[in-house]
Design a protein around this motif. Sequence first.
Motif, short mmCIF file in Angstrom:
data_model
loop_
_atom_site.label_atom_id
_atom_site.label_comp_id
_atom_site.label_asym_id
_atom_site.label_seq_id
_atom_site.Cartn_x
_atom_site.Cartn_y
_atom_site.Cartn_z
N SER A 149 10.64 2.24 19.49
CA SER A 149 11.16 1.03 20.13
C SER A 149 12.23 1.40 21.15
O SER A 149 13.06 2.29 20.91
CB SER A 149 11.75 0.10 19.08
N TYR A 150 12.22 0.72 22.30
CA TYR A 150 13.20 1.04 23.33
C TYR A 150 14.62 0.78 22.85
O TYR A 150 15.58 1.43 23.28
CB TYR A 150 12.89 0.26 24.62
N LYS B 241 8.26 0.91 28.82
CA LYS B 241 8.70 0.63 27.45
C LYS B 241 7.51 0.61 26.48
O LYS B 241 7.59 1.12 25.36
CB LYS B 241 9.42 -0.71 27.41
N ASP B 242 6.39 0.05 26.93
CA ASP B 242 5.22 -0.08 26.07
C ASP B 242 4.58 1.27 25.73
O ASP B 242 3.76 1.36 24.82
CB ASP B 242 4.17 -0.98 26.72
N THR B 243 4.92 2.31 26.49
CA THR B 243 4.32 3.62 26.24
C THR B 243 5.21 4.52 25.38
O THR B 243 4.79 5.63 25.03
CB THR B 243 4.02 4.35 27.57
N GLU C 15 8.97 -2.76 31.62
CA GLU C 15 8.11 -3.22 30.53
C GLU C 15 6.93 -2.28 30.34
O GLU C 15 6.55 -1.95 29.21
CB GLU C 15 7.60 -4.64 30.83
N LEU C 16 6.35 -1.82 31.45
CA LEU C 16 5.22 -0.90 31.39
C LEU C 16 5.61 0.41 30.74
O LEU C 16 4.90 0.92 29.86
CB LEU C 16 4.68 -0.64 32.81
N GLU D 180 8.98 -5.43 35.60
CA GLU D 180 7.60 -5.15 35.18
C GLU D 180 7.41 -3.66 34.90
O GLU D 180 6.71 -3.27 33.96
CB GLU D 180 6.62 -5.62 36.25
N SER E 117 4.62 6.30 35.88
CA SER E 117 4.33 4.90 36.22
C SER E 117 4.05 4.73 37.71
O SER E 117 3.52 3.69 38.13
CB SER E 117 5.50 4.00 35.80
#
Length: 330
Positions: A223-224, A217-219, A214-215, A211, A35
């Motif tokens: 599910s987190y 987590k989306d990858t 979230e970034l 943020e 990230s």
Amino acid sequence: MFVRRNSIGMLANLILAWMCVFVLVTLFCNRWNDSYIPKDGMSQYYEDLVLNNSEEDSASDFIAKLEKQFNSFRIQKQNNKGYTPIYLKNMKMGLDLSEGREFTDEDFQKHSDVALVSENYLDDIYEQDGKKYIAINNDIYEVVGVFKMHTNAVNNNSEIFISMNAINYLNSNEEIGGRYYLDSYDKISDTDLNDYDISFNDTIFQMSLKERLELVKDTMAISYKVYIIAVCALVCNIMLMHALWLISKAKTIWIFYICGGTTKMIAHNAFEAWCKITAITGIPAIIYTIIALDCKKYLLLCGIMLMGYLAICAMSIHVYINKKIQTRGF
């Protein structure tokens, strides 16, 4: 004396649990590290901008304006069509080329229909008259270079680049509006681009902690929440194995005590035995994680996790033995 030969089941359980913990933690750390790495090898000075302009504006006019304003720059447009239009002035992309070359100033000035592709697209390349070509968005581009793809799980790297000044691209009627990444030592805010309606997004270096989480987590593949539950369950399993082992040694501890052993000596022997068990189970798990995920950089982190775990075990052993001896609870 504190380690029995019939503890194979417990050892196998611990090895598997440690492997899963290290793999899950390392995967998260890899995502977190990715990230902070800009896509396509851009520098820390890049800007993430959105161009909100009408259909009357042309890409060639925008490029010409940038040429006048910047001594050196790199600009590329994000799209979902499987390729990345890019323009460079006095800059290199820094690709890991396996054959060919990068784009040159001449490619851009002559509006050449040229492309750079990753090795993943070798099957889509064909040869004609000694040159290599690839069909992109129903247009033909000459492949001037092939590069090795380096994966970024968070900020996905492009697999195909085309010249933003190519005839095919300029004639494709693609709107100038959209999201761009501008990489230059000069800031766009210091230039005269008042003719364009430009807004800015935060770069990966300007994100808040929330943020970034979230970034990342989306990858994740799962599910987190499931991820966190799995890690917690594995840690609880490891601690449970320690507790059951310690409880099973109650009689041995009492025998040591009535034979003249001090609380400190008994705790030391028990801790030494558990350290051996942890080494037997934890070190192979670390080795497996490093080999499987090729992540030597997290060796220290895994070691710190083991040391922290042993520190907790040392305290629990001391408290348990003291309590048992004081209460004669054997």
